[in-house]
Design an enzyme around this catalytic site. Sequence first.
Site, short mmCIF file in Angstrom:
data_model
loop_
_atom_site.label_atom_id
_atom_site.label_comp_id
_atom_site.label_asym_id
_atom_site.label_seq_id
_atom_site.Cartn_x
_atom_site.Cartn_y
_atom_site.Cartn_z
N HIS A 223 0.93 -1.16 -0.06
CA HIS A 223 0.06 0.06 -0.01
C HIS A 223 0.88 1.16 0.03
CE1 HIS A 223 -3.49 2.59 0.46
NE2 HIS A 223 -3.53 2.29 1.93
N HIS A 262 -2.11 -2.45 -9.40
CA HIS A 262 -3.15 -1.80 -8.61
C HIS A 262 -4.23 -2.88 -8.50
CE1 HIS A 262 -5.87 1.21 -6.66
NE2 HIS A 262 -4.87 1.80 -6.43
N ASP A 316 2.39 5.55 -6.31
CA ASP A 316 3.48 5.44 -5.71
C ASP A 316 4.85 5.70 -6.72
OD1 ASP A 316 2.57 5.34 -3.13
OD2 ASP A 316 2.36 3.22 -3.19
C1 LIG Z 1 -1.41 3.63 -2.74
C2 LIG Z 1 -1.15 2.09 -3.06
O1 LIG Z 1 -1.47 1.27 -2.29
S1 LIG Z 1 -0.93 1.99 -5.10
C3 LIG Z 1 -0.26 0.14 -4.72
C4 LIG Z 1 1.01 0.22 -4.05
N1 LIG Z 1 1.81 -1.02 -4.15
C5 LIG Z 1 2.64 -1.26 -4.92
O2 LIG Z 1 3.36 -0.61 -5.58
C6 LIG Z 1 3.16 -2.82 -4.77
C7 LIG Z 1 3.47 -3.59 -5.91
N2 LIG Z 1 2.18 -3.78 -6.50
C8 LIG Z 1 1.37 -5.09 -6.07
O3 LIG Z 1 1.88 -5.69 -5.04
C9 LIG Z 1 -0.05 -5.49 -6.60
O4 LIG Z 1 -0.10 -4.70 -7.81
C10 LIG Z 1 -1.11 -4.83 -5.52
C11 LIG Z 1 -1.01 -5.58 -4.24
C12 LIG Z 1 -1.03 -3.33 -5.30
C13 LIG Z 1 -2.53 -5.16 -6.27
O5 LIG Z 1 -2.35 -6.35 -6.96
P1 LIG Z 1 -3.61 -7.40 -6.64
O6 LIG Z 1 -4.83 -7.00 -7.11
O7 LIG Z 1 -3.64 -7.95 -5.28
O8 LIG Z 1 -3.08 -8.42 -7.55
P2 LIG Z 1 -2.10 -9.50 -7.56
O9 LIG Z 1 -1.17 -9.18 -6.63
O10 LIG Z 1 -2.88 -10.76 -7.46
O11 LIG Z 1 -1.44 -9.74 -8.88
C14 LIG Z 1 -2.17 -10.26 -10.07
C15 LIG Z 1 -1.10 -10.65 -11.04
O12 LIG Z 1 -0.30 -9.47 -11.35
C16 LIG Z 1 0.97 -9.67 -11.09
N3 LIG Z 1 1.53 -8.14 -10.54
C17 LIG Z 1 0.74 -7.32 -9.70
N4 LIG Z 1 1.39 -6.36 -9.42
C18 LIG Z 1 2.82 -6.56 -9.91
C19 LIG Z 1 3.91 -5.94 -9.78
N5 LIG Z 1 3.94 -4.86 -9.34
N6 LIG Z 1 4.92 -6.47 -10.35
C20 LIG Z 1 4.92 -7.58 -10.84
N7 LIG Z 1 3.99 -8.51 -11.11
C21 LIG Z 1 2.71 -7.89 -10.49
C22 LIG Z 1 1.04 -10.63 -9.76
O13 LIG Z 1 2.33 -11.38 -9.60
C23 LIG Z 1 0.03 -11.68 -10.42
O14 LIG Z 1 0.31 -12.31 -11.41
P3 LIG Z 1 -0.09 -13.94 -11.38
O15 LIG Z 1 -1.53 -13.76 -11.87
O16 LIG Z 1 0.84 -14.50 -12.30
O17 LIG Z 1 0.07 -14.59 -10.06
O1 LIG Z 2 -6.89 2.30 -3.61
C1 LIG Z 2 -6.03 1.67 -3.18
O2 LIG Z 2 -6.22 0.29 -2.99
C2 LIG Z 2 -4.59 2.21 -3.09
C3 LIG Z 2 -4.19 3.40 -3.48
O3 LIG Z 2 -4.26 3.62 -4.80
C4 LIG Z 2 -4.58 4.53 -2.69
O4 LIG Z 2 -5.23 4.33 -1.37
O5 LIG Z 2 -4.29 5.61 -2.89
#
Ligand SMILES: CC(=O)SCCNC(=O)CCNC(=O)[C@H](O)C(C)(C)COP(=O)(O)OP(=O)(O)OC[C@H]1O[C@@H](n2cnc3c(N)ncnc32)[C@H](O)[C@@H]1OP(=O)(O)O
Ligand SMILES: O=C([O-])CC(=O)C(=O)O
Length: 380
Positions: A223, A262, A316
Amino acid sequence: MTQNQDIAKGLEGVRFTESKLTFINGQEGILTHLGIPIQEWAESSTFEELSLALLLGRLPNAQELAEFDAELKANREIPAQLQDMIRGMPQGAVPMQALRTAVSYLGLLDAQSEDITPEARRAISVRLIAQMSTIIAAIQRAQSGKDIVAPRADLTHAGNFLYMLNGTEPTTEQARLFDIALILHVDHGMNASTFTAIATSSTLSDMYSAMTSAIGALKGPLHGGANEQVMVMLDEVGSPEKAADYINQKLDNKEKIMGVGHRVYKNFDPRSRVLRDYAALVADKEGKSTYYQILEQIEKTVVERLGDRGIYPNVDFYSGTVYTDLGIQKEYFTPIFALARISGWCASVIEYTADNRLLRPSSVYTGESDAHYVPMQDRQ
Ligand SMILES: CC(=O)SCCNC(=O)CCNC(=O)[C@H](O)C(C)(C)COP(=O)(O)OP(=O)(O)OC[C@H]1O[C@@H](n2cnc3c(N)ncnc32)[C@H](O)[C@@H]1OP(=O)(O)O
Ligand SMILES: O=C([O-])CC(=O)C(=O)O
């Protein structure tokens, strides 16, 4: 025993309430607050105005905004006991842990903290919005062995934060750039930290407990914590020409790239586009920073490899370069996210608790059935 029920793992797509604050269309990359596109808020508004608009549920008039601004300014000071407590924190404290602890302590010092009437929740929100800024700057100063800088009432919320952080007044341009970064982070629907704040307050707990829980949720690298991790990644990459190999290797090893992907956006996060434009503006003016050039290369590789799976830069991704240009250390990127998001958390808690219902989902039980207690001497 397995019950025959569907599970919405991660509560993905589950709608548990209604809200008038924020709308997101993840497929098209659209984000609005009170129906107004995020790009318009960034271009024409201020952190103060967006915060008040979310608390009111509508655009304020000039008098309302002036009164709110005066209220924020009047509440910037933090109690001496809290300053002492911040000075006494262990050196090398993780800033998000320090922030979570300081906000909890602020609650202990607030005689109104246990009052959960809408009026009290609103009054506490104003104090929290005003004081988060002072707390974060004080933590950074104390951790760097410097004197805590008292807030000034003649600066904007953004300008005053940079002043308290650096001890020198920012330029109008710097203050405005930081203001825009704050606007972009104020609210985002039912993200994990807002949901956490709501879950805590749905038990009829107090505002400080809700905000402390939310800070804890924001801290994680999936997050808000991702913004700091992006900077760690940029330092690991080192130079733009190494970016593609670095990303390809990570993806081949099935590792996640920080700052991309995301839960809701399956297209560019509109906030990352605004931040990229400002980061580019600053970078062009001051000679493109290596960080910005590395990000450009990472974005290119990520979009090439993951774009068809809906994985693009999120908010981010570019925020850290903007903060770095403003002289902010990476350990304070996530606290700054909290500095902005406090308004969204407070507004969301106020909106939800006006028609409260205890949040209490279920799980599908997959454990033993028909088991019996076995005396200790009879166990394997
Ligand atoms: C303000 C915020 O909170 S914005 C988000 C900030 N977080 C990040 O930047 C961390 C990196 N990103 C992530 O971990 C994810 O994209 C999340 C947790 C934000 C959201 O993802 P989710 O909806 O939970 O998707 P999930 O993690 O299940 O990913 C789905 C698929 O995409 C891939 N994927 C998702 N994000 C990424 C990434 N950043 N890099 C590489 N692969 C990714 C996963 O590995 C997965 O692949 P698979 O189906 O082969 O197993
Ligand atoms: O909406 C989300 O899951 C994460 C995000 O981009 C935020 O909190 O700004």
